[in-house]
Design a protein around this motif. Structure first.
Motif, short mmCIF file in Angstrom:
data_model
loop_
_atom_site.label_atom_id
_atom_site.label_comp_id
_atom_site.label_asym_id
_atom_site.label_seq_id
_atom_site.Cartn_x
_atom_site.Cartn_y
_atom_site.Cartn_z
N ARG A 76 -10.38 -0.88 6.05
CA ARG A 76 -9.65 -1.38 4.89
C ARG A 76 -8.55 -0.40 4.53
NH1 ARG A 76 -13.39 -0.86 0.54
NH2 ARG A 76 -12.24 -2.13 -0.90
N GLU B 152 -7.34 0.37 1.65
CA GLU B 152 -7.74 1.17 0.49
C GLU B 152 -8.55 2.38 0.93
OE1 GLU B 152 -8.02 -2.16 0.79
OE2 GLU B 152 -8.59 -3.07 -1.12
N TYR C 162 0.83 -1.21 0.00
CA TYR C 162 0.00 0.00 0.00
C TYR C 162 0.86 1.26 0.00
CZ TYR C 162 -3.80 -3.18 0.66
OH TYR C 162 -4.69 -4.18 0.48
N PRO D 89 -15.57 4.10 8.40
CA PRO D 89 -16.19 2.94 9.02
C PRO D 89 -15.40 1.68 8.72
CG PRO D 89 -17.38 3.51 7.05
CD PRO D 89 -16.28 4.53 7.21
N GLY D 90 -15.70 0.61 9.46
CA GLY D 90 -15.05 -0.67 9.20
C GLY D 90 -14.49 -1.26 10.48
N CYS D 91 -14.39 -2.59 10.52
CA CYS D 91 -13.85 -3.25 11.70
C CYS D 91 -13.12 -4.50 11.25
CB CYS D 91 -14.98 -3.60 12.67
SG CYS D 91 -14.45 -4.52 14.11
N ILE E 100 -6.27 5.06 2.66
CA ILE E 100 -5.40 5.83 1.77
C ILE E 100 -6.22 6.75 0.88
CG2 ILE E 100 -3.63 5.71 0.01
CD1 ILE E 100 -2.82 3.06 1.13
N SER E 101 -7.36 6.26 0.36
CA SER E 101 -8.16 7.12 -0.51
C SER E 101 -8.73 8.29 0.29
CB SER E 101 -9.26 6.34 -1.21
OG SER E 101 -10.07 5.69 -0.28
#
Lengths: 166, 148
Positions: free
Chosen positions: B129, B131, B38, B124-126, B134-135
């Motif tokens: 991610r 991606e 990454y 959000p996320g667990c 970075i975005s």
């Protein structure tokens, strides 16, 4: 001494290769262009095709992150079973407890991949018609356990009392 | 484009603050910046542990009572312009730590982050991610560069 010189020369050689020819780079150029152009999209949380619209995931969600949305064109899955709604998951409320996936009937009863998942559903393509017509054997204990969660009105009632008291 | 923005664009420094989660998001974020796959350093984004050097504050975890005062102190130490990013389900809304059960909020948690310091972006996320991280970072760079 010989070894030290050899290590220095090898290090210099590989570093020059890295600087001039960008060797050892393992960044996915496809991903890099996607990031810089802003084409990264969130993953799908709900597989809309195989979902049977039973609202079990909505009832079982502890933070009420799932809303059922009415479909424009209801689909008839089999005789007497019409799919009228689909779940929509709000990622900003979700605590990733995976209850919705684990209590999805396709996973809990048929052992297929569930049609809702907080991270990524992936490719879920079970043959719904075949599955629903096939007789299934489920032990009474398991049925009691699942139905306790899927139709636990105590939680729903508590929520309504909360709303009314405000 | 002023001289400040020009120089800032060539060295954006990210500071990572852990406020009592499970460490999963920290691993993902350090992985986005240092790992060869990454590699956020190719976009001139670096990791630092000095708040006086940082431009972006990335907060992970629900904020526990013990971490509330240090987090405020760190936020005040960062020079303007600054942006705060809340990464992961815990930082955005308390996660499994605050919502042990939907109806019983946990008493040890002072968070989520946006109740303590102003948040510019939520991921959000667990766990999150790479991606997405970075975005999000790349899309937030204009905020910092157009500040003066």
């Amino acid at each position: 001494m010989k070894n030290v010189v050899r290590i220095v020369l090898e290090g210099t050689y590989s570093n020059i290769k890295r600087i001039i020819f960008a060797s050892d780079r393992v960044t996915d150029m496809n991903l890099r262009s996607k990031i810089l152009e802003g084409h990264i999209v969130p993953t799908d949380k709900v597989a809309e095709e195989p979902c049977i619209g039973c609202a079990g995931c909505k009832n079982v969600c502890p933070t009420s992150a799932i809303e059922m949305v009415k479909l424009e064109n209801p689909v008839e899955l089999m005789e007497g079973l019409i799919k009228e709604q689909k779940p929509v998951l709000d990622s900003l409320k979700c605590v990733h407890c995976y209850y919705c996936h684990d209590f999805c009937p396709l996973y809990a009863l048929f052992g297929e991949a569930g049609t809702i998942h907080p991270n990524d559903v992936g490719d879920v393509n079970p043959d719904i018609k075949k599955m629903l017509e096939k007789p299934v054997k489920i032990s009474d204990d398991k049925l009691a356990y699942i139905s306790k969660f899927l139709s636990d009105t105590a939680i729903l009632r508590k929520r309504e009392d909360k709303k009314n008291s405000k | 484009m002023s001289l400040k923005s020009y120089s800032r664009a060539r060295a954006v420094h990210v500071m990572l603050v852990y406020t009592g989660g499970c460490n999963g998001c920290d691993i993902e974020i350090v992985n986005c910046i240092f790992s060869p796959k990454y590699d956020a350093e190719q976009y001139k984004v670096f990791l630092t542990w000095n708040p006086r050097e940082a431009d972006v504050l990335v907060v992970t975890g629900p904020v526990t009572k013990h971490n509330e005062a240090p987090l405020k102190a760190i936020y005040e130490a960062i020079p303007e312009p600054k942006a705060v990013v809340a990464a992961g389900a815990c930082a955005t809304m308390g996660g499994v730590y605050k919502n042990i059960h939907g109806d019983i909020p946990s008493e040890e948690i002072a968070g989520p982050v946006d109740e303590i310091i102003p948040v510019a972006a939520k991921i959000p996320g667990c766990a999150v991610r790479p991606e997405d991280v970075i975005s999000g970072l790349v899309s937030a760079l204009p905020l910092l560069l157009n500040a003066d």
